[in-house]
Design a protein around this motif. Structure first.
Motif, PDB file in Angstrom:
ATOM      1  N   CYS A  62       0.826  -1.207   0.000  1.00 50.57           N
ATOM      2  CA  CYS A  62       0.000   0.000   0.000  1.00 50.57           C
ATOM      3  C   CYS A  62       0.862   1.261   0.000  1.00 50.57           C
ATOM      4  CB  CYS A  62      -0.915  -0.002   1.212  1.00 50.57           C
ATOM      5  SG  CYS A  62      -0.032   0.332   2.746  1.00 50.57           S
ATOM      6  N   THR A  63       2.176   1.084  -0.103  1.00 51.07           N
ATOM      7  CA  THR A  63       3.172   2.167  -0.053  1.00 51.07           C
ATOM      8  C   THR A  63       3.327   2.733   1.359  1.00 51.07           C
ATOM      9  OG1 THR A  63       2.505   2.671  -2.305  1.00 51.07           O
ATOM     10  CG2 THR A  63       4.093   4.131  -1.391  1.00 51.07           C
ATOM     11  N   GLY A  64       2.611   2.140   2.309  1.00 51.33           N
ATOM     12  CA  GLY A  64       2.738   2.605   3.696  1.00 51.33           C
ATOM     13  C   GLY A  64       4.140   2.399   4.242  1.00 51.33           C
ATOM     14  N   CYS A  65       4.782   1.294   3.841  1.00 45.47           N
ATOM     15  CA  CYS A  65       6.135   1.033   4.346  1.00 45.47           C
ATOM     16  C   CYS A  65       7.108   2.098   3.838  1.00 45.47           C
ATOM     17  CB  CYS A  65       6.602  -0.363   3.909  1.00 45.47           C
ATOM     18  SG  CYS A  65       5.738  -1.691   4.741  1.00 45.47           S
ATOM     19  N   THR A 160       4.980  -6.141   7.217  1.00 42.82           N
ATOM     20  CA  THR A 160       4.340  -7.434   7.452  1.00 42.82           C
ATOM     21  C   THR A 160       3.919  -8.110   6.148  1.00 42.82           C
ATOM     22  OG1 THR A 160       3.662  -6.712   9.646  1.00 42.82           O
ATOM     23  CG2 THR A 160       2.413  -8.512   8.722  1.00 42.82           C
ATOM     24  N   CYS A 161       3.641  -7.324   5.083  1.00 45.88           N
ATOM     25  CA  CYS A 161       3.228  -7.944   3.813  1.00 45.88           C
ATOM     26  C   CYS A 161       4.340  -8.825   3.238  1.00 45.88           C
ATOM     27  CB  CYS A 161       2.838  -6.880   2.789  1.00 45.88           C
ATOM     28  SG  CYS A 161       1.293  -6.042   3.172  1.00 45.88           S
ATOM     29  N   ILE A 167      -1.864  -7.840   4.530  1.00 45.43           N
ATOM     30  CA  ILE A 167      -3.247  -7.673   4.070  1.00 45.43           C
ATOM     31  C   ILE A 167      -3.555  -8.536   2.841  1.00 45.43           C
ATOM     32  CG2 ILE A 167      -4.943  -6.067   3.103  1.00 45.43           C
ATOM     33  CD1 ILE A 167      -3.875  -3.905   4.790  1.00 45.43           C
ATOM     34  N   GLY A 199       5.914  -5.274  10.712  1.00 44.38           N
ATOM     35  CA  GLY A 199       5.195  -4.104  11.235  1.00 44.38           C
ATOM     36  C   GLY A 199       4.359  -3.549  10.100  1.00 44.38           C
ATOM     37  N   CYS A 200       3.246  -2.951  10.435  1.00 43.09           N
ATOM     38  CA  CYS A 200       2.349  -2.455   9.378  1.00 43.09           C
ATOM     39  C   CYS A 200       1.984  -1.010   9.674  1.00 43.09           C
ATOM     40  CB  CYS A 200       1.111  -3.352   9.312  1.00 43.09           C
ATOM     41  SG  CYS A 200       0.005  -2.983   7.954  1.00 43.09           S
ATOM     42  N   PRO A 201       2.906  -0.065   9.342  1.00 41.06           N
ATOM     43  CA  PRO A 201       4.217  -0.293   8.737  1.00 41.06           C
ATOM     44  C   PRO A 201       5.271  -0.572   9.802  1.00 41.06           C
ATOM     45  CG  PRO A 201       3.822   2.058   8.939  1.00 41.06           C
ATOM     46  CD  PRO A 201       2.599   1.371   9.496  1.00 41.06           C
TER      47      PRO A 201
HETATM   48 FE1  SF4 Z   1       1.119  -1.353   3.697  1.00 34.45          FE
HETATM   49 FE2  SF4 Z   1       1.280  -2.534   6.059  1.00 34.45          FE
HETATM   50 FE3  SF4 Z   1       1.809  -3.942   3.879  1.00 34.45          FE
HETATM   51 FE4  SF4 Z   1       3.525  -2.037   4.673  1.00 34.45          FE
HETATM   52  S1  SF4 Z   1       3.033  -3.912   5.758  1.00 34.45           S
HETATM   53  S2  SF4 Z   1       2.790  -2.380   2.555  1.00 34.45           S
HETATM   54  S3  SF4 Z   1       2.104  -0.506   5.551  1.00 34.45           S
HETATM   55  S4  SF4 Z   1      -0.182  -3.026   4.395  1.00 34.45           S
END
Ligand code: SF4
Ligand code: SF4
Ligand code: F3S
Length: 358
Positions: A62-65, A160-161, A167, A199-201
């Motif tokens: 999701c680009t969150g990382c 975590t992905c 997710i 971690g998310c993120p």
């Molecule tokens: Fe997005 Fe969380 Fe996956 Fe990182 S770990 S890409 S923040 S959903």
């Protein structure tokens, strides 16, 4: 002007004082639970560390990382460590696109030679529909991952992905997503040392610390049973939580706006997964050490553990088997749930007795 090849020279040119550098090393030593003397040897080794070539691959994410890294409080030594590494490919951040970007990656891999570069991965890899859910430059994510890591020294899974599926892997896993380790175990990509910075993120300081450890010692840090760096994932959120005294006293908030919540009581009964979640949030915190979820009034969701999306309600107290794939986290989850349930039960008993007594 060419960038200096040694970290010490690089920081000097960026105006980082020796004092600030030592402060960073001391903070890192403390975050890694190392003795203060470790900071000195870390500083010595880091100063002469060479630029390391890093290829950063993004798959189903999701680009969150990447946001977590780039939006971290800046400018800090952590972010400078990222500036210092030779980030030769990151398709979200790099200026080049299309064939030029792919060429840059191939050239960087060739230049670094076998074992001469690290690969950072965020996002999981889909196997469904022949990999068509995620492809770039005519290659599936699976092919890109396999080709890129073939000669890598190690793979750092950021988030975590990529570490556990995240997710995209959550039920019903429509793309048949896999984590990097699962693909290696299944023999679908070459097997390499893997470091899972979940971690998310994930916490930017933890990613920087993992890189700093690699730069300092030229090897990956000690890992736990889920391949997470032990210096940062050796303890649970609960182990270091400042609300822990309330937990021990059996003082639990029952609603997010009740008197207990306002008094800073333990969030266990509101679903906090801190007792079974291994991460450094309670010590390093987020946003330059400002706070972390529990401090802002919300229980830990367990975002650095496998299967946290499928593990059960975020707002129900822990029960056995709530988090984790069977056989991986089961024992820790059961132990955490048992400890938590014991404390909560004792608390309810005390309340009931108090009512009986008048
Ligand atoms: Fe997005 Fe969380 Fe996956 Fe990182 S770990 S890409 S923040 S959903
Ligand atoms: Fe902190 Fe959560 Fe443990 Fe309570 S259950 S002490 S809020 S980590
Ligand atoms: Fe994640 Fe829990 Fe930290 S939800 S951010 S591991 S406090």
């Amino acid at each position: 002007m060419d960038e200096p090849q040694r970290l010490g020279d690089f920081l000097l040119r960026r105006g980082i004082s020796r004092r600030a550098f030592m402060k960073f090393c001391t903070a890192m030593a403390s975050a890694m639970a190392m003795p203060p003397s470790f900071a000195k040897s870390m500083a010595k080794n880091l100063e002469s560390a060479k630029r390391e070539s890093v290829i950063y691959l993004s798959f189903q994410e999701c680009t969150g990382c990447a946001e977590s890294l780039t939006r971290s409080h800046s400018p800090t030594l952590e972010t400078l460590i990222f500036d210092f590494i030779s980030l030769d490919y990151q398709d979200t951040l790099m200026a080049a696109a299309g064939r030029a970007a792919e060429r840059a990656k191939e050239e960087a891999i060739k230049r670094a030679g076998p074992g001469g570069y690290l690969v950072v991965v965020d996002g999981s890899v889909p196997l469904g529909a022949g990999g068509a859910y995620s492809a770039s430059g005519g290659k599936t994510s699976l092919q890109i991952l396999g080709d890129t890591i073939e000669n890598a020294a190690a793979v750092i899974c950021v988030g975590t992905c990529s570490s556990f599926g995240g997710i995209p892997y959550a039920d019903p896993n429509p793309t048949d997503a896999r984590s990097v380790s699962q693909l290696m175990e299944a023999g679908k990509v070459p097997s390499k040392p893997v470091i899972n910075v979940s971690g998310c993120p994930p916490i930017p300081v933890v990613i920087a610390g993992t890189l700093a450890h690699y730069l300092t010692f030229g090897r990956i840090p000690e890992l736990d049973h889920l391949n997470r760096p032990k210096p940062f994932f050796g303890e649970t959120i609960h182990d270091r939580c400042y609300r822990r005294p309330y937990y021990e006293e059996g003082k639990f908030a029952q609603a997010f706006d009740d008197e207990g919540a306002r008094s800073g009581w333990c969030l266990y009964e509101l679903g906090c997964k801190g007792p079974i979640t291994y991460n450094a949030c309670a010590t390093t915190k987020w946003n330059g050490g400002t706070s972390f979820p529990v401090e802002s009034g919300h229980g830990c969701l367990g975002c650095s553990e496998p299967g946290f999306w499928d593990g059960g309600s975020f707002y129900k107290p822990l029960s056995a088997g709530m988090l984790g794939d069977p056989g991986t986290l089961g024992a820790a989850a059961a132990a955490g749930a048992a400890v938590g349930a014991g404390a909560a039960w004792a608390h309810r008993r005390r309340n009931a007795r108090a009512k009986e007594e008048g």
